[in-house]
Design a protein around this motif. Structure first.
Motif, PDB file in Angstrom:
ATOM      1  N   VAL A  83       0.862  -1.190   0.000  1.00 50.02           N
ATOM      2  CA  VAL A  83       0.000   0.000   0.000  1.00 50.02           C
ATOM      3  C   VAL A  83       0.886   1.225   0.000  1.00 50.02           C
ATOM      4  O   VAL A  83       1.855   1.311   0.762  1.00 50.02           O
ATOM      5  N   ILE A  84       0.560   2.198  -0.872  1.00 54.17           N
ATOM      6  CA  ILE A  84       1.233   3.499  -0.857  1.00 54.17           C
ATOM      7  C   ILE A  84       0.181   4.550  -0.538  1.00 54.17           C
ATOM      8  O   ILE A  84      -0.773   4.752  -1.294  1.00 54.17           O
ATOM      9  N   ASP A  85       0.349   5.212   0.595  1.00 52.90           N
ATOM     10  CA  ASP A  85      -0.612   6.178   1.109  1.00 52.90           C
ATOM     11  C   ASP A  85       0.102   7.528   1.323  1.00 52.90           C
ATOM     12  O   ASP A  85       0.790   7.711   2.324  1.00 52.90           O
ATOM     13  N   SER A  86      -0.028   8.475   0.404  1.00 50.83           N
ATOM     14  CA  SER A  86      -0.970   8.533  -0.696  1.00 50.83           C
ATOM     15  C   SER A  86      -0.283   9.177  -1.902  1.00 50.83           C
ATOM     16  O   SER A  86       0.806   9.736  -1.779  1.00 50.83           O
ATOM     17  N   ILE A  87      -0.952   9.123  -3.074  1.00 52.49           N
ATOM     18  CA  ILE A  87      -0.402   9.699  -4.301  1.00 52.49           C
ATOM     19  C   ILE A  87      -0.213  11.223  -4.189  1.00 52.49           C
ATOM     20  O   ILE A  87       0.846  11.736  -4.570  1.00 52.49           O
ATOM     21  N   PRO A  88      -1.178  11.999  -3.685  1.00 53.20           N
ATOM     22  CA  PRO A  88      -0.949  13.451  -3.550  1.00 53.20           C
ATOM     23  C   PRO A  88       0.261  13.782  -2.685  1.00 53.20           C
ATOM     24  O   PRO A  88       1.012  14.708  -2.990  1.00 53.20           O
ATOM     25  N   SER A  89       0.478  13.016  -1.609  1.00 50.90           N
ATOM     26  CA  SER A  89       1.637  13.273  -0.749  1.00 50.90           C
ATOM     27  C   SER A  89       2.940  12.974  -1.470  1.00 50.90           C
ATOM     28  O   SER A  89       3.965  13.625  -1.234  1.00 50.90           O
ATOM     29  N   LEU A  90       2.915  11.987  -2.362  1.00 52.87           N
ATOM     30  CA  LEU A  90       4.081  11.703  -3.194  1.00 52.87           C
ATOM     31  C   LEU A  90       4.292  12.826  -4.201  1.00 52.87           C
ATOM     32  O   LEU A  90       5.417  13.295  -4.410  1.00 52.87           O
ATOM     33  N   ALA A  91       3.206  13.293  -4.797  1.00 54.38           N
ATOM     34  CA  ALA A  91       3.295  14.318  -5.835  1.00 54.38           C
ATOM     35  C   ALA A  91       3.761  15.664  -5.281  1.00 54.38           C
ATOM     36  O   ALA A  91       4.390  16.446  -6.008  1.00 54.38           O
ATOM     37  N   PHE A  92       3.484  15.946  -4.006  1.00 55.35           N
ATOM     38  CA  PHE A  92       3.903  17.210  -3.405  1.00 55.35           C
ATOM     39  C   PHE A  92       5.417  17.377  -3.441  1.00 55.35           C
ATOM     40  O   PHE A  92       5.932  18.492  -3.388  1.00 55.35           O
ATOM     41  N   ARG A  93       6.136  16.256  -3.546  1.00 55.52           N
ATOM     42  CA  ARG A  93       7.600  16.301  -3.555  1.00 55.52           C
ATOM     43  C   ARG A  93       8.160  16.552  -4.948  1.00 55.52           C
ATOM     44  O   ARG A  93       9.366  16.658  -5.113  1.00 55.52           O
ATOM     45  N   LEU A  94       7.277  16.588  -5.936  1.00 57.64           N
ATOM     46  CA  LEU A  94       7.711  16.756  -7.317  1.00 57.64           C
ATOM     47  C   LEU A  94       7.447  18.189  -7.787  1.00 57.64           C
ATOM     48  O   LEU A  94       6.740  18.948  -7.139  1.00 57.64           O
ATOM     49  N   GLU A  95       8.001  18.530  -8.951  1.00 57.60           N
ATOM     50  CA  GLU A  95       8.027  19.933  -9.354  1.00 57.60           C
ATOM     51  C   GLU A  95       6.819  20.381 -10.172  1.00 57.60           C
ATOM     52  O   GLU A  95       6.323  21.480 -10.004  1.00 57.60           O
ATOM     53  N   ASP A  96       6.364  19.569 -11.098  1.00 56.73           N
ATOM     54  CA  ASP A  96       5.260  20.003 -11.947  1.00 56.73           C
ATOM     55  C   ASP A  96       4.389  18.820 -12.338  1.00 56.73           C
ATOM     56  O   ASP A  96       4.731  17.664 -12.104  1.00 56.73           O
ATOM     57  N   GLU A  97       3.243  19.119 -12.953  1.00 56.62           N
ATOM     58  CA  GLU A  97       2.274  18.078 -13.289  1.00 56.62           C
ATOM     59  C   GLU A  97       2.817  17.094 -14.328  1.00 56.62           C
ATOM     60  O   GLU A  97       2.516  15.906 -14.280  1.00 56.62           O
ATOM     61  N   ARG A  98       3.633  17.568 -15.250  1.00 53.41           N
ATOM     62  CA  ARG A  98       4.203  16.670 -16.251  1.00 53.41           C
ATOM     63  C   ARG A  98       5.080  15.622 -15.573  1.00 53.41           C
ATOM     64  O   ARG A  98       5.033  14.438 -15.906  1.00 53.41           O
ATOM     65  N   GLN A  99       5.872  16.054 -14.608  1.00 55.91           N
ATOM     66  CA  GLN A  99       6.731  15.127 -13.878  1.00 55.91           C
ATOM     67  C   GLN A  99       5.899  14.132 -13.074  1.00 55.91           C
ATOM     68  O   GLN A  99       6.234  12.947 -12.989  1.00 55.91           O
ATOM     69  N   ILE A 100       4.795  14.603 -12.509  1.00 52.08           N
ATOM     70  CA  ILE A 100       3.916  13.732 -11.740  1.00 52.08           C
ATOM     71  C   ILE A 100       3.379  12.613 -12.621  1.00 52.08           C
ATOM     72  O   ILE A 100       3.364  11.444 -12.244  1.00 52.08           O
ATOM     73  N   ARG A 101       2.954  12.957 -13.824  1.00 50.67           N
ATOM     74  CA  ARG A 101       2.424  11.949 -14.742  1.00 50.67           C
ATOM     75  C   ARG A 101       3.496  10.925 -15.115  1.00 50.67           C
ATOM     76  O   ARG A 101       3.228   9.730 -15.167  1.00 50.67           O
ATOM     77  N   GLU A 102       4.710  11.390 -15.369  1.00 52.23           N
ATOM     78  CA  GLU A 102       5.804  10.480 -15.706  1.00 52.23           C
ATOM     79  C   GLU A 102       6.098   9.525 -14.551  1.00 52.23           C
ATOM     80  O   GLU A 102       6.322   8.325 -14.758  1.00 52.23           O
TER      81      GLU A 102
END
Length: 249
Positions: free
Chosen positions: A138-157
């Motif tokens: 289980v990975i809790d959660s995707i938004p918390s992971l995405a907060f560490r990234l720079e932009d939406e394109r990177q999040i999708r990758e």
């Protein structure tokens, strides 16, 4: 003679839920559990991990990116779940992803490095999964992971890469994410989570008779016949219980 193909099922550990998905999740699949605040996403994931280890002897890894591991252990005791005992037996591993995010040293056996890097993140999860021969993740959660990234394109990758790695790990995985507005058709924050997952479970709170009630909808589950109805569920003193007949409300 035609041989019937039988998919191996992984039981969720959630009473009533497996009745809706032909006995359990398809083995080695990735399921997205989406919902708003307070709908029970984290509890759903924790129950999947705990019951898998305790009732079915299937080791599991829980990656927490929102709450400290010690807070999780304390909170689940209200359900009668002793995570620490199963951790000591090597049946559960909690990866602390919170301490590094706030720049604090971790007291946990398994913890992410202070400087976040997605490749290192994935490699570390892979090592922990293999170290306890985990069958569940289980990975809790995707938004918390995405907060560490720079932009939406990177999040999708990153999400696409995450999905590929998860399939290679050979584990049955639950990812949790926020559902901004399911009623308006906005199921996930980044609009890609539901497409990389082979299953999608929506958790919702709706007002009924001046009271909020919890409902569950299986929007998608590959290789599975399932209803598209909403079903009531509760978070009881022993965890989540789903009511397939809807009799509770």
């Amino acid at each position: 003679m035609t041989l019937e193909y039988k998919m191996k099922r992984i039981k969720s550990g959630i009473p009533g839920f497996d009745d809706l998905i032909q006995g359990g999740f398809p083995e080695n699949t990735t399921v997205l559990v989406a919902g708003g605040t307070g709908t029970g996403k984290t509890t759903f994931g924790l129950q999947f991990i705990y019951k898998g280890a305790e009732e079915y002897g299937e080791p599991g890894v829980f990656v927490t990116l929102e709450e400290r591991a010690k807070d999780i252990r304390r909170e689940v005791k209200s359900f009668g779940w002793d995570f620490k005992a199963l951790e000591n037996k090597g049946l559960i591993a909690i990866i602390d992803g919170v301490s590094s995010a706030v720049g604090l040293p971790s007291e946990e056996k398994f913890a992410l490095e202070e400087k976040f890097n997605i490749d290192n993140f994935l490699r570390y999860i892979y090592r922990v999964v293999k170290s306890i021969n985990a069958k569940r993740l289980v990975i809790d959660s995707i938004p918390s992971l995405a907060f560490r990234l720079e932009d939406e394109r990177q999040i999708r990758e990153v999400l696409l890469k995450l999905n590929t790695i998860l399939l290679e790990m050979g584990v049955t995985t639950i990812l949790t994410t926020e559902a901004p507005d399911p009623q308006a058709g906005k199921i996930s924050r980044y609009g890609i989570e539901e497409y990389i997952s082979r299953g999608l479970v929506l958790l919702d709170l709706q007002e009924r008779n001046i009271e909020l009630k919890r409902y569950l909808l299986i929007r998608k589950m590959r290789e599975t016949k399932h209803s598209m109805r909403k079903y009531p569920f509760e978070i009881t003193n022993t965890g989540i219980v789903v009511y397939p007949s809807g009799e509770i409300y």
